[in-house]
Design an enzyme around this catalytic site. Structure first.
Site, PDB file in Angstrom:
ATOM      1  N   GLU A  41      -5.481  -8.319  -1.122  1.00 14.71           N
ATOM      2  CA  GLU A  41      -6.175  -8.171   0.161  1.00 14.71           C
ATOM      3  C   GLU A  41      -7.627  -7.873  -0.117  1.00 14.71           C
ATOM      4  O   GLU A  41      -7.949  -7.010  -0.938  1.00 14.71           O
ATOM      5  CB  GLU A  41      -5.611  -7.005   0.991  1.00 14.71           C
ATOM      6  N   GLU A  75       0.834  -1.218   0.000  1.00 18.60           N
ATOM      7  CA  GLU A  75       0.000   0.000   0.000  1.00 18.60           C
ATOM      8  C   GLU A  75       0.861   1.257   0.000  1.00 18.60           C
ATOM      9  O   GLU A  75       0.852   2.059   0.940  1.00 18.60           O
ATOM     10  CB  GLU A  75      -0.938   0.007   1.219  1.00 18.60           C
TER      11      GLU A  75
HETATM   12  P1  P53 Z   1      -7.232  -3.232   9.411  1.00 15.75           P
HETATM   13  C1  P53 Z   1      -6.757   0.846   6.419  1.00 15.75           C
HETATM   14  C2  P53 Z   1      -6.109   1.125   7.578  1.00 15.75           C
HETATM   15  C3  P53 Z   1      -4.891   0.524   7.863  1.00 15.75           C
HETATM   16  C4  P53 Z   1      -4.321  -0.353   6.960  1.00 15.75           C
HETATM   17  O1  P53 Z   1      -6.936  -3.116   7.866  1.00 15.75           O
HETATM   18  C5  P53 Z   1      -4.994  -0.638   5.791  1.00 15.75           C
HETATM   19  C6  P53 Z   1      -6.225  -0.069   5.539  1.00 15.75           C
HETATM   20  C7  P53 Z   1      -7.061  -0.435   4.352  1.00 15.75           C
HETATM   21  O2  P53 Z   1      -6.652   0.000   3.155  1.00 15.75           O
HETATM   22  O3  P53 Z   1      -4.423  -1.435   4.892  1.00 15.75           O
HETATM   23  C8  P53 Z   1      -4.436  -2.814   4.815  1.00 15.75           C
HETATM   24  O4  P53 Z   1      -6.227  -4.173   9.959  1.00 15.75           O
HETATM   25  C9  P53 Z   1      -3.084  -3.315   5.212  1.00 15.75           C
HETATM   26  C10 P53 Z   1      -3.133  -4.395   6.235  1.00 15.75           C
HETATM   27  C11 P53 Z   1      -4.339  -4.209   7.137  1.00 15.75           C
HETATM   28  C12 P53 Z   1      -5.587  -4.330   6.302  1.00 15.75           C
HETATM   29  O5  P53 Z   1      -5.593  -3.313   5.349  1.00 15.75           O
HETATM   30  O6  P53 Z   1      -7.110  -1.862   9.937  1.00 15.75           O
HETATM   31  O7  P53 Z   1      -2.285  -3.685   4.133  1.00 15.75           O
HETATM   32  O8  P53 Z   1      -1.915  -4.382   6.907  1.00 15.75           O
HETATM   33  O9  P53 Z   1      -4.368  -5.084   8.217  1.00 15.75           O
HETATM   34  C13 P53 Z   1      -6.880  -4.257   7.071  1.00 15.75           C
HETATM   35  O10 P53 Z   1      -8.616  -3.761   9.547  1.00 15.75           O
END
Ligand code: P53
Length: 477
Positions: free
Chosen positions: A372, A179
């Protein structure tokens, strides 16, 4: 018809969210270790509040996470039982280079991942490796200001040299930065950036982004030199922006919001800073320092495929009242009145995945990989410890159906699909364990209590059937 025969079904994790073992095997400290759970998390991950080490007032869930550092064999066996064709994981930079700027790597760290990749091969699982999933060795942050410094390009290059050579023949699919656009929204968690008084934040973020983009191009170059079989991808936190209304100003705002994200991929995939970005940087008074040869590097070393995360679509507006409600989220978005949301307020939009796939494919014409997707939800095990997660099955079935439409009806070239957090792990956004994505339940709570025992959920058998039928059978009963 349907998905390609060699479609890569699987699941995804990130080192810091599952491994734990933060000080074992010679591992050095990293930014991702020192982000606490609780109200201070947001100011820390955005680089507003300084947290360069642990203190006694906070709980740091990544220290132990789900202890995959000691349990990876058991976990990979469960992935294999579901029939995974691929497993996306990340390498913790500070396991390989504990400080980040050493000449010689840490053998124990290298061996750790080698064993994992060999275990995957044993089951016919193709590893998909994220080189950096948000992590940056703490020493590089303290000593050089992390990706602010051009020096990071060289340290990252060194890491790439080491891992591409060591894992040659074991790993073929690589992602350079998880990301990459997260640097704009969570600059400390995403890139180790901490802001001092008087910093021009945009200047710092875009200069750091330039360094990451150059590092990504160099990684692509080395990967291809070391093994022409290597395939390198970029990785975007995706999700199309919709205009809140058909008012032209709203439409224009949504295009601009999309561009803020596509900027990174435009550079990584087309190999050039796009005109709109150059104009925007100029308007913001940002001057990027570049070295001779940077533009050529970017141009000559574009990615082989484009990967992204998709959880939700987003909404843009120019209405000042609606704009007010968006503060505090990592990705600003207005509520979409047509969509339901998860318990964490993430709006559920399977058709948005098809729209996003088409937008990205139209723009770049390269193979895509959804690395993801998933639903973060509260799971309640019954008296036998079994989780009946029909809500998760429903979410995934709808998204897989939408991606199937993108492939079958729209002609998108899709390499694979890995669901996020195939085993429950620590949330990146909130630090919670309670926000679960897995097919496998892990007995651990937000405070760090629990046996860490692994239990299959209902979705485990469902996903197994999806993979076995190459996405043909999405039925729930
Ligand atoms: P969580 C939002 C916020 C933080 C990370 O998110 C994020 C996103 C969504 O785009 O990115 C990805 O754990 C990331 C992962 C993360 C997943 O989204 O906040 O690549 O590391 O765990 C899900 O529910």
């Amino acid at each position: 018809m349907g998905f390609r025969k060699d479609f890569l079904w699987g699941g995804a994790t990130a080192a810091n969210q599952c491994e734990g073992g933060y000080n074992e095997g010679g591992r050095g400290l990293a930014n991702v270790d020192v982000v606490p759970i609780g109200p201070d998390r947001f100011p820390v991950i955005t680089g507003e509040m300084k947290m360069f080490d642990f203190d006694d007032d906070h709980f740091y869930p990544a220290k132990e996470a789900i202890d995959m550092y000691h349990r990876w064999q058991e976990d990979i066996a469960l992935f294999a039982e579901m029939g995974f064709k691929t497993y996306r994981l990340s390498i913790a930079w500070s396991r390989i280079f504990p400080n980040g700027d050493e000449k010689e790597p840490n053998e124990e760290g290298l061996k750790f991942y080698e064993d994992i990749f060999k275990e995957c091969k044993k089951y016919g699982i193709e590893p998909l490796v994220t080189i950096t999933h948000f992590d940056c060795p703490m020493h590089l942050i303290k000593e050089y200001g992390a990706w602010r410094s051009r020096k990071l390009v060289g340290f990252y290059e060194n890491l790439c040299h080491v891992i591409f050579n060591r894992y040659k023949g074991l790993v073929k699919y690589w992602l350079t930065f998880n990301e990459i656009n997260m640097i704009l929204h969570a600059p400390f968690m995403g890139a180790g950036l901490y802001f001092e008084e008087g910093d021009n934040k945009d200047q710092v973020k875009y200069q750091a982004a330039h360094h990451e983009l150059v590092a990504s191009a160099i990684a692509t170059k080395i990967a291809h030199e070391v093994d022409p079989e290597n395939k390198v991808g970029c990785m975007l936190a995706a999700g199309a922006y919709y205009p809140y209304s058909c008012k032209p100003e709203d439409v224009f705002a949504s295009r601009n919001n999309d561009r803020e994200n596509y900027f990174f991929i435009d550079v990584q995939s087309r190999g050039e800073y796009p005109a709109y970005a150059l104009k925007d940087l100029e308007r913001k008074g940002i001057e990027l320092k570049m070295e001779k040869g940077d533009l050529e590097l970017l141009k000559e070393n574009t990615v082989d495929f484009i990967s992204f995360s998709y959880y939700s679509s987003r909404v843009s507006t120019t209405d000042p009242e609606l704009l007010e409600q968006t503060a505090g989220n990592i990705f600003a978005s207005v509520k979409n009145p047509y969509l339901k949301a998860s318990e964490w307020g993430w709006q559920i939009d399977p058709l948005g995945l098809r729209i996003t796939l088409n937008d990205i494919y139209d723009r770049y014409q390269k193979p895509l990989f959804i690395v993801e997707n998933g639903l973060g939800a509260v799971d309640t095990p019954d008296s036998d410890g079994y989780v009946i997660d029909d809500y998760r099955i429903e979410y995934l079935a709808a998204h897989i159906a939408a991606m199937k439409d993108a492939v079958e009806l729209d002609g998108v070239d899709l390499l694979g699909y890995t669901t996020w957090g195939c085993i429950d792990l620590v949330s990146a956004g909130t630090g919670e364990m309670k926000k679960r994505y897995g097919f496998i339940y892990v007995d651990r709570d937000n405070e760090g209590n629990g046996t860490l025992a692994r239990t299959k959920k209902k979705s485990f058998d469902w996903y197994k059937q999806v993979i076995a039928t190459n996405g043909e059978d999405l039925s729930t009963e």
